[in-house]
Design a protein around this motif. Structure first.
Motif, PDB file in Angstrom:
ATOM      1  N   SER A   1       5.791  17.036 -10.974  1.00 12.50           N
ATOM      2  CA  SER A   1       6.440  17.550 -12.129  1.00 12.50           C
ATOM      3  C   SER A   1       7.645  16.784 -12.662  1.00 12.50           C
ATOM      4  CB  SER A   1       6.739  19.042 -12.162  1.00 12.50           C
ATOM      5  OG  SER A   1       7.883  19.182 -11.112  1.00 12.50           O
ATOM      6  N   LEU A   2       8.361  16.874 -13.772  1.00 17.47           N
ATOM      7  CA  LEU A   2       9.550  16.473 -14.166  1.00 17.47           C
ATOM      8  C   LEU A   2      10.727  16.891 -13.456  1.00 17.47           C
ATOM      9  CD1 LEU A   2      10.881  14.418 -16.243  1.00 17.47           C
ATOM     10  CD2 LEU A   2      11.195  16.126 -17.661  1.00 17.47           C
ATOM     11  N   ALA A   3      10.557  17.998 -13.096  1.00 19.99           N
ATOM     12  CA  ALA A   3      11.835  18.504 -12.209  1.00 19.99           C
ATOM     13  C   ALA A   3      12.132  17.891 -10.884  1.00 19.99           C
ATOM     14  CB  ALA A   3      11.853  20.171 -12.039  1.00 19.99           C
ATOM     15  N   VAL A   4      10.592  17.574 -10.294  1.00 15.05           N
ATOM     16  CA  VAL A   4      10.777  17.208  -8.892  1.00 15.05           C
ATOM     17  C   VAL A   4      11.219  15.649  -8.931  1.00 15.05           C
ATOM     18  CG1 VAL A   4       9.186  16.540  -7.065  1.00 15.05           C
ATOM     19  CG2 VAL A   4       9.141  18.600  -7.939  1.00 15.05           C
ATOM     20  N   ARG A   5      10.506  14.974 -10.117  1.00 12.22           N
ATOM     21  CA  ARG A   5      11.129  13.544 -10.032  1.00 12.22           C
ATOM     22  C   ARG A   5      12.525  13.457 -10.565  1.00 12.22           C
ATOM     23  NH1 ARG A   5       6.871  11.244 -14.456  1.00 12.22           N
ATOM     24  NH2 ARG A   5       6.644  13.442 -15.124  1.00 12.22           N
ATOM     25  N   LEU A   6      13.067  14.381 -11.335  1.00 15.62           N
ATOM     26  CA  LEU A   6      14.524  14.328 -11.478  1.00 15.62           C
ATOM     27  C   LEU A   6      15.449  14.499 -10.181  1.00 15.62           C
ATOM     28  CD1 LEU A   6      14.926  16.330 -14.798  1.00 15.62           C
ATOM     29  CD2 LEU A   6      15.320  13.786 -14.475  1.00 15.62           C
ATOM     30  N   VAL A   7      14.649  15.541  -9.245  1.00 15.76           N
ATOM     31  CA  VAL A   7      15.623  15.711  -7.889  1.00 15.76           C
ATOM     32  C   VAL A   7      15.328  14.338  -7.185  1.00 15.76           C
ATOM     33  CG1 VAL A   7      15.345  16.834  -5.744  1.00 15.76           C
ATOM     34  CG2 VAL A   7      15.340  18.302  -8.010  1.00 15.76           C
TER      35      VAL A   7
ATOM     36  N   ARG B   1       0.914  -1.223   0.157  1.00 23.97           N
ATOM     37  CA  ARG B   1      -0.148   0.295   0.145  1.00 23.97           C
ATOM     38  C   ARG B   1       0.976   1.315   0.096  1.00 23.97           C
ATOM     39  NH1 ARG B   1      -2.993  -1.586   3.746  1.00 23.97           N
ATOM     40  NH2 ARG B   1      -1.859  -0.673   5.538  1.00 23.97           N
ATOM     41  N   HIS B   2       1.738   1.195   0.837  1.00 24.80           N
ATOM     42  CA  HIS B   2       2.743   2.407   0.915  1.00 24.80           C
ATOM     43  C   HIS B   2       3.628   2.733  -0.322  1.00 24.80           C
ATOM     44  CE1 HIS B   2       0.954   3.738   4.565  1.00 24.80           C
ATOM     45  NE2 HIS B   2       1.802   2.962   5.455  1.00 24.80           N
ATOM     46  N   VAL B   3       4.079   1.648  -0.986  1.00 20.01           N
ATOM     47  CA  VAL B   3       5.087   1.592  -2.052  1.00 20.01           C
ATOM     48  C   VAL B   3       4.078   2.151  -2.990  1.00 20.01           C
ATOM     49  CG1 VAL B   3       5.903   0.149  -3.901  1.00 20.01           C
ATOM     50  CG2 VAL B   3       6.636  -0.041  -1.431  1.00 20.01           C
ATOM     51  N   HIS B   4       2.788   1.751  -3.310  1.00 20.07           N
ATOM     52  CA  HIS B   4       1.890   2.090  -4.290  1.00 20.07           C
ATOM     53  C   HIS B   4       1.569   3.468  -4.022  1.00 20.07           C
ATOM     54  CE1 HIS B   4       1.572  -1.696  -6.830  1.00 20.07           C
ATOM     55  NE2 HIS B   4       1.031  -2.098  -5.517  1.00 20.07           N
ATOM     56  N   GLY B   5       1.504   3.915  -2.861  1.00 17.00           N
ATOM     57  CA  GLY B   5       1.281   5.372  -2.816  1.00 17.00           C
ATOM     58  C   GLY B   5       2.422   6.204  -2.965  1.00 17.00           C
ATOM     59  N   TRP B   6       3.639   5.833  -2.737  1.00 15.96           N
ATOM     60  CA  TRP B   6       4.915   6.613  -2.974  1.00 15.96           C
ATOM     61  C   TRP B   6       5.033   6.725  -4.296  1.00 15.96           C
ATOM     62  CZ3 TRP B   6       8.372   9.980  -1.602  1.00 15.96           C
ATOM     63  CH2 TRP B   6       9.425   9.775  -2.373  1.00 15.96           C
ATOM     64  N   THR B   7       4.674   5.667  -5.255  1.00 19.34           N
ATOM     65  CA  THR B   7       4.893   5.522  -6.709  1.00 19.34           C
ATOM     66  C   THR B   7       3.823   6.603  -7.382  1.00 19.34           C
ATOM     67  OG1 THR B   7       3.619   3.673  -7.093  1.00 19.34           O
ATOM     68  CG2 THR B   7       6.122   3.504  -6.952  1.00 19.34           C
ATOM     69  N   ALA B   8       2.634   6.442  -6.846  1.00 20.95           N
ATOM     70  CA  ALA B   8       1.589   7.203  -7.472  1.00 20.95           C
ATOM     71  C   ALA B   8       1.775   8.813  -7.077  1.00 20.95           C
ATOM     72  CB  ALA B   8      -0.090   6.840  -6.736  1.00 20.95           C
ATOM     73  N   TRP B   9       2.490   9.171  -5.782  1.00 15.98           N
ATOM     74  CA  TRP B   9       2.570  10.604  -5.440  1.00 15.98           C
ATOM     75  C   TRP B   9       3.837  10.972  -6.667  1.00 15.98           C
ATOM     76  CZ3 TRP B   9       7.166  12.939  -3.714  1.00 15.98           C
ATOM     77  CH2 TRP B   9       7.170  14.131  -3.435  1.00 15.98           C
TER      78      TRP B   9
END
Length: 184
Positions: free
Chosen positions: A142-148, A129-137
């Motif tokens: 945005s792309l910049a946040v994902r790169l960070v 549940r928490h891994v799915h929640g983390w990946t969904a978040w």
């Protein structure tokens, strides 16, 4: 099992009596979905499609039920699942500091334990549940946040790998690279 319930056969599938198992009439296409079948385009005729995962799950659950039916088998199964799960979790914990499948092995060990222990099943559900929640978040960012986030993850894994090599093998990789760069 569910053999005594009306509208169900011994394997938990709806029988071909025109109901959805609880007295509800079938809609067009329901029979195919209930039996794991795919509808053929054009005629609406349900064609049975055998799916290997369903058959294997059925075999495994039947085998486990047979083993659990015997008191000695039940105890032996608990011991085997406990030992195998502990072995996989221990190897996974040992591999966590190294780059590799450490956490994946820990989760696989929990999956092994979940076959026989309810606490492991609950912990595995919590983890999923928490891994799915983390990946969904992360996907919503945005792309910049994902790169960070990815960069921080890579720096963390690299630092853990370098520290593992330094303290377990006694090789200071950073000092070796700096010495090489200074001489060349």
């Amino acid at each position: 099992m569910a053999a005594g319930r009306p509208g169900r056969n011994g394997r938990g599938h709806a029988e071909g009596n025109g109901t959805a198992g609880r007295g509800k009439p079938l809609r067009p296409g329901d029979r195919g979905r209930m039996n794991g079948a795919a509808e053929r385009e054009g005629g609406g005729i349900a064609v049975a499609e055998r799916r290997a995962p369903g058959r294997w799950r059925q075999r495994i659950s039947t085998s486990l039920a047979l083993i659990r039916a015997n008191p000695t088998g039940r105890v032996a199964l608990k011991i085997m699942v406990g030992v195998l799960g502990a072995l996989v979790v221990t190897i996974g914990i040992a591999l966590i500091p190294l780059p590799g499948p450490g956490w994946l092995l820990v989760i696989a060990g929990l999956g092994i334990w979940a076959v026989e222990f309810h606490w492991a099943k609950r912990l595995l559900a919590f983890t999923r549940r928490h891994v799915h929640g983390w990946t969904a978040w992360v996907r919503r960012q945005s792309l910049a946040v994902r790169l960070v986030i990815g960069s921080v993850g890579l720096v963390f894994v690299g630092t853990v790998a370098l520290m593992s090599i330094k303290y377990s093998l006694g090789i200071d990789v950073i000092a070796q690279v700096l010495r090489y760069l200074a001489t060349n």
